[in-house]
Design a protein around this motif. Sequence first.
Motif, PDB file in Angstrom:
ATOM      1  N   SER A 125       0.862  -1.172   0.000  1.00 31.70           N
ATOM      2  CA  SER A 125       0.000   0.000   0.000  1.00 31.70           C
ATOM      3  C   SER A 125       0.908   1.234   0.000  1.00 31.70           C
ATOM      4  N   LEU A 126       0.852   2.025  -1.104  1.00 31.26           N
ATOM      5  CA  LEU A 126       1.779   3.128  -1.300  1.00 31.26           C
ATOM      6  C   LEU A 126       1.032   4.452  -1.432  1.00 31.26           C
ATOM      7  N   SER A 127       1.750   5.522  -1.120  1.00 30.94           N
ATOM      8  CA  SER A 127       1.263   6.876  -1.354  1.00 30.94           C
ATOM      9  C   SER A 127       1.883   7.355  -2.658  1.00 30.94           C
ATOM     10  N   SER A 128       1.051   7.712  -3.624  1.00 34.11           N
ATOM     11  CA  SER A 128       1.540   7.997  -4.974  1.00 34.11           C
ATOM     12  C   SER A 128       1.453   9.485  -5.286  1.00 34.11           C
ATOM     13  N   THR A 129       2.433   9.943  -6.061  1.00 29.17           N
ATOM     14  CA  THR A 129       2.447  11.266  -6.667  1.00 29.17           C
ATOM     15  C   THR A 129       2.854  11.106  -8.123  1.00 29.17           C
ATOM     16  N   MET A 130       2.807  12.230  -8.882  1.00 27.27           N
ATOM     17  CA  MET A 130       3.223  12.204 -10.285  1.00 27.27           C
ATOM     18  C   MET A 130       4.178  13.355 -10.528  1.00 27.27           C
ATOM     19  N   TYR A 131       5.125  13.129 -11.444  1.00 26.83           N
ATOM     20  CA  TYR A 131       6.034  14.199 -11.840  1.00 26.83           C
ATOM     21  C   TYR A 131       6.188  14.185 -13.346  1.00 26.83           C
ATOM     22  N   CYS A 132       6.588  15.365 -13.893  1.00 26.73           N
ATOM     23  CA  CYS A 132       6.703  15.523 -15.342  1.00 26.73           C
ATOM     24  C   CYS A 132       8.076  16.052 -15.745  1.00 26.73           C
ATOM     25  N   LEU A 133       9.026  16.033 -14.839  1.00 27.93           N
ATOM     26  CA  LEU A 133      10.351  16.557 -15.137  1.00 27.93           C
ATOM     27  C   LEU A 133      11.061  15.644 -16.133  1.00 27.93           C
ATOM     28  N   LYS A 134      11.445  16.201 -17.263  1.00 27.44           N
ATOM     29  CA  LYS A 134      12.096  15.422 -18.312  1.00 27.44           C
ATOM     30  C   LYS A 134      13.610  15.455 -18.112  1.00 27.44           C
TER      31      LYS A 134
END
Length: 217
Positions: A125-134
């Motif tokens: 069970s994880l806490s998720s985020t998103m990133y867009c750094l290329k």
Amino acid sequence: MIERRVFEAPLKRRLPYARMVLPLVALAIAALIVVQWASNSASRSTRPLASAFLDPGASAALAMAMPGQEPQEPQQPAPQQSPSPLDSLDRRLAEPAAPVVTEAMIREREARAAASAFPVTRTLSLSSTMYCLKGEMRTGVRTRDGMAAGDPRVLPLGSVVRVSWPDGRPIGIFVIMDTGGAIRGNDIDLYVDSCAEARRWGRHQVVAEVLDIGKRL
């Protein structure tokens, strides 16, 4: 002196025998012809009756041969009536209904198929985020969809995880190819190309199944 004359009746002339026989022979022959014609007519009139008993389709010929009777038309089979829409509806309602396939059943089937294809070593069970750094990730690979960052103590580099919502809805399969200073413990950072989508995502609780595939780095 009185003269006495005697008058004698003239002798009747007799017909010759041949003249008497010939008319009788002609009369007999005519009688035979009439009898033969009558017998032929009778046989022709009774022949359709006999053929009618032998052949049921000769009823028209029999009617023509027997005067005073009209020919009977052959009886045709009654046309078959097509079923009414109500009868078709009744039959459909009487048939057993097919089982209703729900979304939960579909997800369960997909989970079973995936589990059989890729065995799950553990579930987190994880806490998720998103990133867009290329750029370049920790492993030297350029960022692209399907990559994620995690804590190497929990998710070693090269781990393949199947991420889904807590209710079972799938999100996707990601490969842990990066780490981060803010990634600690049961955290996972999913890469997406759209920064707007990353901002909308925020932070959500997800379930990660670690699949028994891939090579740990």
